[in-house]
Design a protein around this motif. Sequence first.
Motif, PDB file in Angstrom:
ATOM      1  N   TYR A 107       2.073  -4.981   6.715  1.00 12.01           N
ATOM      2  CA  TYR A 107       2.144  -5.247   4.991  1.00 12.01           C
ATOM      3  C   TYR A 107       3.033  -4.772   3.928  1.00 12.01           C
ATOM      4  O   TYR A 107       3.888  -4.294   4.185  1.00 12.01           O
ATOM      5  N   VAL A 108       2.913  -5.212   3.286  1.00 13.33           N
ATOM      6  CA  VAL A 108       3.446  -5.041   1.562  1.00 13.33           C
ATOM      7  C   VAL A 108       2.740  -3.891   0.741  1.00 13.33           C
ATOM      8  O   VAL A 108       1.633  -4.209   0.546  1.00 13.33           O
ATOM      9  N   LEU A 109       3.316  -3.676  -0.380  1.00 16.34           N
ATOM     10  CA  LEU A 109       3.109  -2.688  -1.444  1.00 16.34           C
ATOM     11  C   LEU A 109       3.494  -3.392  -2.579  1.00 16.34           C
ATOM     12  O   LEU A 109       5.089  -3.167  -2.740  1.00 16.34           O
ATOM     13  N   ASP A 110       3.446  -4.118  -3.728  1.00 14.44           N
ATOM     14  CA  ASP A 110       3.539  -4.518  -4.301  1.00 14.44           C
ATOM     15  C   ASP A 110       2.858  -4.284  -6.156  1.00 14.44           C
ATOM     16  O   ASP A 110       2.392  -3.826  -6.310  1.00 14.44           O
ATOM     17  N   HIS A 111       4.009  -3.351  -6.643  1.00 16.91           N
ATOM     18  CA  HIS A 111       3.809  -2.157  -7.733  1.00 16.91           C
ATOM     19  C   HIS A 111       3.659  -2.905  -8.231  1.00 16.91           C
ATOM     20  O   HIS A 111       3.143  -2.336  -9.589  1.00 16.91           O
ATOM     21  N   ASN A 112       4.535  -3.726  -8.912  1.00 16.06           N
ATOM     22  CA  ASN A 112       4.069  -5.216  -9.896  1.00 16.06           C
ATOM     23  C   ASN A 112       2.854  -5.118 -10.588  1.00 16.06           C
ATOM     24  O   ASN A 112       1.810  -5.336 -11.503  1.00 16.06           O
ATOM     25  N   ARG A 113       1.676  -4.846  -9.259  1.00 16.80           N
ATOM     26  CA  ARG A 113       0.024  -5.263  -9.461  1.00 16.80           C
ATOM     27  C   ARG A 113      -0.514  -4.133  -9.542  1.00 16.80           C
ATOM     28  O   ARG A 113      -2.049  -4.868  -8.788  1.00 16.80           O
ATOM     29  N   CYS A 114      -0.194  -2.886  -8.378  1.00 16.66           N
ATOM     30  CA  CYS A 114      -1.013  -1.866  -8.543  1.00 16.66           C
ATOM     31  C   CYS A 114      -1.560  -1.991 -10.033  1.00 16.66           C
ATOM     32  O   CYS A 114      -0.910  -1.387 -10.883  1.00 16.66           O
ATOM     33  N   ILE A 115      -2.945  -1.053  -9.912  1.00 17.54           N
ATOM     34  CA  ILE A 115      -3.709  -0.272 -11.399  1.00 17.54           C
ATOM     35  C   ILE A 115      -3.858   0.986 -11.232  1.00 17.54           C
ATOM     36  O   ILE A 115      -4.438   1.867 -12.506  1.00 17.54           O
ATOM     37  N   MET A 116      -3.313   1.466 -10.304  1.00 14.23           N
ATOM     38  CA  MET A 116      -3.554   3.258 -10.026  1.00 14.23           C
ATOM     39  C   MET A 116      -5.017   3.601 -10.222  1.00 14.23           C
ATOM     40  O   MET A 116      -5.406   4.815 -10.885  1.00 14.23           O
ATOM     41  N   CYS A 117      -5.626   2.658  -9.449  1.00 17.03           N
ATOM     42  CA  CYS A 117      -6.773   3.993  -8.962  1.00 17.03           C
ATOM     43  C   CYS A 117      -7.041   4.538  -8.373  1.00 17.03           C
ATOM     44  O   CYS A 117      -8.112   4.893  -8.122  1.00 17.03           O
ATOM     45  N   THR A 118      -6.033   4.892  -7.452  1.00 20.32           N
ATOM     46  CA  THR A 118      -5.829   5.563  -6.082  1.00 20.32           C
ATOM     47  C   THR A 118      -7.214   5.163  -4.783  1.00 20.32           C
ATOM     48  O   THR A 118      -7.235   6.303  -4.540  1.00 20.32           O
ATOM     49  N   ARG A 119      -7.552   3.911  -4.920  1.00 19.16           N
ATOM     50  CA  ARG A 119      -8.980   4.206  -4.170  1.00 19.16           C
ATOM     51  C   ARG A 119      -7.700   4.019  -2.517  1.00 19.16           C
ATOM     52  O   ARG A 119      -8.634   4.769  -1.956  1.00 19.16           O
ATOM     53  N   CYS A 120      -7.082   3.685  -2.322  1.00 18.84           N
ATOM     54  CA  CYS A 120      -5.679   3.707  -1.568  1.00 18.84           C
ATOM     55  C   CYS A 120      -5.558   5.269  -0.928  1.00 18.84           C
ATOM     56  O   CYS A 120      -5.404   5.448   0.285  1.00 18.84           O
ATOM     57  N   VAL A 121      -5.256   6.210  -2.205  1.00 17.94           N
ATOM     58  CA  VAL A 121      -4.854   7.056  -1.455  1.00 17.94           C
ATOM     59  C   VAL A 121      -6.527   8.369  -1.038  1.00 17.94           C
ATOM     60  O   VAL A 121      -6.227   8.357  -0.391  1.00 17.94           O
ATOM     61  N   ARG A 122      -7.591   7.781  -1.789  1.00 23.33           N
ATOM     62  CA  ARG A 122      -8.479   8.683  -1.615  1.00 23.33           C
ATOM     63  C   ARG A 122      -8.911   8.099  -0.091  1.00 23.33           C
ATOM     64  O   ARG A 122      -9.751   8.501   0.969  1.00 23.33           O
ATOM     65  N   VAL A 123      -8.506   6.892   0.106  1.00 29.47           N
ATOM     66  CA  VAL A 123      -9.812   6.029   2.055  1.00 29.47           C
ATOM     67  C   VAL A 123      -8.502   6.594   2.493  1.00 29.47           C
ATOM     68  O   VAL A 123      -8.827   6.981   3.570  1.00 29.47           O
ATOM     69  N   CYS A 124      -7.583   6.655   2.758  1.00 26.35           N
ATOM     70  CA  CYS A 124      -6.322   7.084   3.928  1.00 26.35           C
ATOM     71  C   CYS A 124      -6.291   8.126   3.894  1.00 26.35           C
ATOM     72  O   CYS A 124      -6.153   8.859   4.860  1.00 26.35           O
ATOM     73  N   SER A 125      -7.167   9.686   2.773  1.00 22.82           N
ATOM     74  CA  SER A 125      -7.133  10.911   2.890  1.00 22.82           C
ATOM     75  C   SER A 125      -8.221  10.534   3.223  1.00 22.82           C
ATOM     76  O   SER A 125      -8.715  11.855   4.685  1.00 22.82           O
ATOM     77  N   GLU A 126      -9.763  10.373   2.905  1.00 22.04           N
ATOM     78  CA  GLU A 126     -10.933  10.682   3.469  1.00 22.04           C
ATOM     79  C   GLU A 126     -11.291  10.627   4.326  1.00 22.04           C
ATOM     80  O   GLU A 126     -12.530  11.161   4.929  1.00 22.04           O
TER      81      GLU A 126
END
Lengths: 235, 479
Positions: free
Chosen positions: A141-160
């Motif tokens: 996988y790739v994480l491209d910070h150029n296109r991140c909008i800081m919605c934190t959906r990834c953060v919540r999915v990963c933890s919850e």
Amino acid sequence: MQNITIYIDDKKLEVESGKTILEVCRNNNIEILTMCHLEGVLDVGACRLCLVEIEGVNKLLSACTTKVAANMVIRTSTERIKRYQRITTELLFAERNHMCSVCVANGKCELQNLGYKVEMDSIRYPRLFPQCEVDTSHSWYVLDHNRCIMCTRCVRVCSEVEGAFNWSVKNRGYQVRIISDFNTPWGESTTCTSCGKCLHACPTGALWPKAIVQGQLDKKPEIIEELMAKRKMGL
Amino acid sequence: MDSSNKKTIYISPVTRIEGHAKISIQLDENGEVYDALFHVNEFRGFEKFCQDRMYTEMPTITPRICGICPTSHSLASVKACEMIQGIQPTYTANLLRRLMHISQNLSSHALSFFHLSSPDFLLGYDSDPAKRNILGIAQEFPDIALRGIRLRKFGQEISERITGKKIHIMGIVPGGMAFPLTEENRKYLLEYIPEAIATVQLGINMIKSFHEKNKEMVESFATSPTLYLGTVGPDGGHELYDGKLRFINEEGIILQDQIDPSRYLEFIAERSVSWSYLKYPYYKPYGFEKGVYRVGPLARLNVATRMKTPLAQKEFEEFKKIGGGKPVHGTFYYHYTRLIEALGDVEIAEQILNDSEVTSSHIQHHGRWNYAEGIGSSEAPRGTLFHHYKTDETGKLVNVNLLIATGQNNPSMNRSVLEVAKQYVKGSNIEEGMLNRVESTIRCYDPCLSCSTHAIGNMPMEIEIFDSKGKTVKRVVRN
Ligand code: SF4
Ligand code: SF4
Ligand code: FES
């Protein structure tokens, strides 16, 4: 749960108390724009797109985090709200480097769709053009910070949902960034299980699989909700 | 010579080529042409800003370099990616890619010939510049204009029928193609073939009769000999999509043959020059001065031993007669060769569309990062194109080198401009027809400079004559 009466856009509704304005609107086919909201994980009210007007309250409130109350009078599509939606969208684009035409998510991106939705024909704010990293260290996988909008959906999915707690957030303001583990390259993470849920949760081209190119992205954010529903049923 | 006596004529912008350019012609104290330069001012920095991104994004990013030859960039790019992954595309994907390439080549050649160049042939070089464009053609020769437009449309239609997009294609992916061709679309495209062949043949007749009527001009038009580079098949046949490199010298002697494109750096070196952002590539074994080579349709037909299809082969044999067994150096023949290629394109499209595997759904092989370096090439309408990527072990690009066709023609474009200028421009007296011929030289190469703008016809042109101290001695503005 007790039933209460509320008014949305001059429509009288009998609804269950304890629900959020967003839930009620979605159940009644009233459109609310959202970006950080993801069915299946908790709401954080980060993107400010779901703002609604409530009579008697001066400021606009986010529909995803505000619960309905008896006799609430709610407006979802006033000129003021539309103006704010457009401003918010423009700021999301201005903050990082969005070049849709060459983006892997082109044509399948929630942010891009939002741009169309609010009829964003230009960005009136100076773009920040920040120098952003592209983290390619993960094998798949790739994480491209150029296109991140800081919605934190990834953060919540990963933890919850996954329970891995790989993702979190560092810094504040425009320097805010998603980080893996202890701010180390994703490929070196000891917590990431490589399940790929964050990719499906991500609304933009910030998280994507290495194996695909533009036109082949197939994100299914709805699988998060399905997963959680099954889990609640003990499946 | 005392430089204070020299004057410089600027012709800018060059109309009807894609992009912006400036030609300056320097005169000596007697009003004779002393030197000519073709400036290229555009620099889009693709090589730089692709760094630190994933190599798999290149097939999406690089087609944006050019609005006319996106497919060639896409193809060179996926080939470089496939070298990194160590995989090959499927049989059907190769067919579809060839179709995509033909699609672009046809639209580009149709644009170059019917839209941009035919006004010179049909209306004459010295005709009213305001009318010497496709609109003027539409007025005087509506049938020809319409056919040209439909040929271009056929080209675009192929791409749209395969990928859903006319330009800036998506769908050419490492390992193959993202979309299959449906039976319905296959049939639809086949129906276009007879008309497309007829239109290309009409163009061929037009150019041939122009050759006949203007024999002297055509044969003396920027004819200085150069080396040639082009892609050929295993038997030396004309090739656009996939093959090996062949270099020939001015006499037609094969200098290098069946060279894998991944070895391009052994034979091509580049030098930056102060007056242009385009780099100056040259044939390495001969050095910068002697190693000027050309690419594009004229080069491809000069290096090829044969065409792959009957109608194109017939025309090819006539073309070969012009050189009497040697390469054809006359820059004017770019137009003719472009049309011979277009003819071959349509015939090959027909063969592919009749291949029973063309609608197969087996269109992609899958791979992942295996090797650090990838090099891919393809024949863009304007010539051989190279993409060269170096990656780290995660697939991140650490170095990108793009060798574009127009860049390779740049040294000889300069040379041709000088030649024509010497022949036609006398003194600082600006006559429309004369300067237009200098422009025409450039247009023969059909250069894509930054490729984003298509000026049609009556684009304003500004000509300035400066003396050696940079003072304007004459300024002409054409609206
Ligand atoms: S993430 Fe979405 S909005 Fe951003 S560049 Fe990609 S397609 Fe455009
Ligand atoms: S990576 Fe994607 S999901 Fe995570 S915060 Fe950024 S945009 Fe949202
Ligand atoms: S969806 Fe409510 S704040 Fe983002």
